[in-house]
Enzyme design. Structure first.
Site, PDB file in Angstrom:
ATOM      1  N   GLU A 130      -5.517  -4.580  10.621  1.00 31.45           N
ATOM      2  CA  GLU A 130      -4.528  -3.523  10.778  1.00 31.45           C
ATOM      3  C   GLU A 130      -4.839  -2.713  12.038  1.00 31.45           C
ATOM      4  O   GLU A 130      -5.640  -1.762  11.983  1.00 31.45           O
ATOM      5  CB  GLU A 130      -4.554  -2.589   9.567  1.00 31.45           C
ATOM      6  CG  GLU A 130      -4.174  -3.280   8.271  1.00 31.45           C
ATOM      7  CD  GLU A 130      -3.547  -2.295   7.284  1.00 31.45           C
ATOM      8  OE1 GLU A 130      -2.426  -2.545   6.856  1.00 31.45           O
ATOM      9  OE2 GLU A 130      -4.180  -1.277   6.981  1.00 31.45           O
ATOM     10  N   ASN A 189       0.871  -1.175   0.000  1.00 27.12           N
ATOM     11  CA  ASN A 189       0.000   0.000   0.000  1.00 27.12           C
ATOM     12  C   ASN A 189       0.911   1.229   0.000  1.00 27.12           C
ATOM     13  O   ASN A 189       1.456   1.596   1.032  1.00 27.12           O
ATOM     14  CB  ASN A 189      -0.890  -0.018   1.253  1.00 27.12           C
ATOM     15  CG  ASN A 189      -1.721   1.255   1.383  1.00 27.12           C
ATOM     16  OD1 ASN A 189      -1.798   2.050   0.441  1.00 27.12           O
ATOM     17  ND2 ASN A 189      -2.324   1.450   2.541  1.00 27.12           N
ATOM     18  N   LYS A 232       0.143   4.248  -0.420  1.00 26.17           N
ATOM     19  CA  LYS A 232      -0.515   5.471   0.074  1.00 26.17           C
ATOM     20  C   LYS A 232      -0.235   6.630  -0.899  1.00 26.17           C
ATOM     21  O   LYS A 232      -0.179   6.407  -2.103  1.00 26.17           O
ATOM     22  CB  LYS A 232      -0.067   5.763   1.503  1.00 26.17           C
ATOM     23  CG  LYS A 232      -0.204   4.529   2.396  1.00 26.17           C
ATOM     24  CD  LYS A 232      -0.047   4.795   3.848  1.00 26.17           C
ATOM     25  CE  LYS A 232      -0.205   3.473   4.608  1.00 26.17           C
ATOM     26  NZ  LYS A 232      -0.182   3.613   6.038  1.00 26.17           N
ATOM     27  N   GLY A 275       2.239   2.661  10.728  1.00 24.45           N
ATOM     28  CA  GLY A 275       3.207   3.746  10.559  1.00 24.45           C
ATOM     29  C   GLY A 275       3.908   4.166  11.841  1.00 24.45           C
ATOM     30  O   GLY A 275       4.567   5.203  11.875  1.00 24.45           O
ATOM     31  N   GLU A 304      -6.954   5.022   7.493  1.00 25.05           N
ATOM     32  CA  GLU A 304      -6.721   6.436   7.145  1.00 25.05           C
ATOM     33  C   GLU A 304      -7.941   7.027   6.436  1.00 25.05           C
ATOM     34  O   GLU A 304      -8.227   8.211   6.585  1.00 25.05           O
ATOM     35  CB  GLU A 304      -5.438   6.554   6.295  1.00 25.05           C
ATOM     36  CG  GLU A 304      -4.196   6.403   7.170  1.00 25.05           C
ATOM     37  CD  GLU A 304      -3.001   5.773   6.476  1.00 25.05           C
ATOM     38  OE1 GLU A 304      -2.975   5.716   5.244  1.00 25.05           O
ATOM     39  OE2 GLU A 304      -2.085   5.315   7.202  1.00 25.05           O
ATOM     40  N   SER A 316       3.163  -1.669  10.445  1.00 22.20           N
ATOM     41  CA  SER A 316       4.615  -1.721  10.655  1.00 22.20           C
ATOM     42  C   SER A 316       5.199  -3.103  10.376  1.00 22.20           C
ATOM     43  O   SER A 316       6.166  -3.518  11.024  1.00 22.20           O
ATOM     44  CB  SER A 316       4.976  -1.261  12.077  1.00 22.20           C
ATOM     45  OG  SER A 316       4.568   0.083  12.267  1.00 22.20           O
ATOM     46  N   HIS A 358      -9.611   1.335   4.689  1.00 22.18           N
ATOM     47  CA  HIS A 358      -8.345   1.574   5.389  1.00 22.18           C
ATOM     48  C   HIS A 358      -8.576   2.582   6.516  1.00 22.18           C
ATOM     49  O   HIS A 358      -9.367   3.523   6.361  1.00 22.18           O
ATOM     50  CB  HIS A 358      -7.287   2.097   4.412  1.00 22.18           C
ATOM     51  CG  HIS A 358      -5.923   2.110   5.014  1.00 22.18           C
ATOM     52  ND1 HIS A 358      -5.509   3.103   5.861  1.00 22.18           N
ATOM     53  CD2 HIS A 358      -4.902   1.230   4.934  1.00 22.18           C
ATOM     54  CE1 HIS A 358      -4.279   2.839   6.279  1.00 22.18           C
ATOM     55  NE2 HIS A 358      -3.881   1.699   5.718  1.00 22.18           N
TER      56      HIS A 358
HETATM   57  P1  PGA Z   1       2.621   0.617   7.613  1.00 21.41           P
HETATM   58  O1  PGA Z   1       1.190   0.787   6.938  1.00 21.41           O
HETATM   59  O2  PGA Z   1       3.187  -0.689   7.110  1.00 21.41           O
HETATM   60  O3  PGA Z   1       3.409   1.805   7.161  1.00 21.41           O
HETATM   61  O4  PGA Z   1       2.408   0.576   9.080  1.00 21.41           O
HETATM   62  C1  PGA Z   1       0.341  -0.307   6.731  1.00 21.41           C
HETATM   63  C2  PGA Z   1      -0.953   0.153   6.121  1.00 21.41           C
HETATM   64  O5  PGA Z   1      -1.423   1.250   6.460  1.00 21.41           O
HETATM   65  O6  PGA Z   1      -1.535  -0.557   5.295  1.00 21.41           O
END
Ligand code: PGA
Length: 279
Positions: free
Chosen positions: A190, A37, A39, A196, A123, A235, A121
């Site tokens: 998640e 992903n 983003k 992140g 976000e 992460s 997601h």
């Molecule tokens: P990250 O993001 O690996 O940077 O923690 C995962 C995601 O949001 O799908």
């Protein structure tokens, strides 16, 4: 279109495997996924560089989800590379078409070579106020157009600390999967506090939560739930991938930050490919 027929057959096989035939329950055949992903990251040059460097594996389904403006160039680059890499959008609208400025429909995604789409997601839930009802509309729309939704669920830190994880996941699952008569989707657990932050969930916690998610899926979908891949995200990186890949209910990873570097992402693919070869 070539891709829709492919995904139709894949989905059909998955459905059949999930059924009992003549009273005989077929064994589960869960696919392992390593999904990137990106983003809101990367430009055209960086994308070209990534697809030149990235490898694939016959043992793992690799899917890249670039931002919308890079979907069609990515499709062309993947085709040119000849590597078996899937392409996914990061979001989709719920309507077939119409006056929805700035939105992208499922038909538009398949038109530029997508087979997958990330939905729900955290976000998008946080910054675009997407709720379970909207997630459900998007999931139904994506499935109708032959896309495989990658449905994201997960609790916030506050909810975790208040011991509400199972309650939150149950609500998100029932909401996202309302009226679904299909097993053509992937789930991604998640935890919001792990995204992140570098604070990935321990493998024990992730496994335990995935097993819980699978038990809820079983209530909703019955035996077909056995064939639904549940990915961990938050992460995930090349250092913790091996531990996740060893867990029985973790069928891959959804990777944000660590998917931007082709070398690092390759290392994660290799870990899951090795796990598959050893299983
Ligand atoms: P990250 O993001 O690996 O940077 O923690 C995962 C995601 O949001 O799908």
């Amino acid at each position: 279109m070539e891709q829709s027929i492919e995904s139709y057959i894949k989905n059909l096989v998955r459905d059949v495997i999930g059924q009992s035939i003549g009273g005989l329950q077929l064994q589960s055949d869960r696919q392992t996924y390593v999904i990137a992903n990106w983003k809101m990251n990367k430009n055209l040059n960086e994308t070209a560089e990534f697809f030149q460097k990235i490898n694939s594996s016959p043992d793992v389904s690799v899917v890249i989800c670039p931002p919308a403006q890079l979907l069609y160039p990515s499709h062309l680059m993947i085709k040119q590379s000849g590597k078996p890499i899937g392409l996914g959008g990061q979001n989709v609208h719920w309507a077939d078409k119409g006056a929805y400025t700035g939105e992208t429909s499922a038909a538009m995604l398949t038109d530029v070579g997508c087979e997958y789409v990330i939905i729900g997601h955290s976000e998008r839930r946080q910054y675009s106020f997407e709720d379970d009802e909207l997630v459900n509309k998007k999931v139904l729309h994506a499935i109708k157009f032959g896309l495989t939704p990658i449905i994201c669920i997960g609790e916030t830190l506050g909810q975790k600390n208040a011991m509400q994880t199972e309650q939150v996941l149950y609500k998100q699952l029932c909401g996202a999967l309302k009226d679904i008569d299909s097993s053509h989707f992937i789930l991604a657990y998640e935890p919001v506090w792990a995204i992140g932050t570098g604070q990935s969930a321990t493998t024990e916690l992730a496994q335990e939560t995935h097993a819980y998610i699978r038990s809820v899926l079983k209530q909703i979908l019955g035996q077909r739930s056995e064939n639904i891949s549940i990915l961990y995200g938050g992460s995930a990186n090349e250092s913790n991938a091996a531990e996740y890949s060893a867990m029985p209910d973790i069928d891959g990873v959804l990777v944000g930050g660590a998917s931007l570097d082709a070398k690092v992402f390759d290392a994660i693919i290799n870990v899951f490919a090795k796990g598959e070869q050893n299983s």
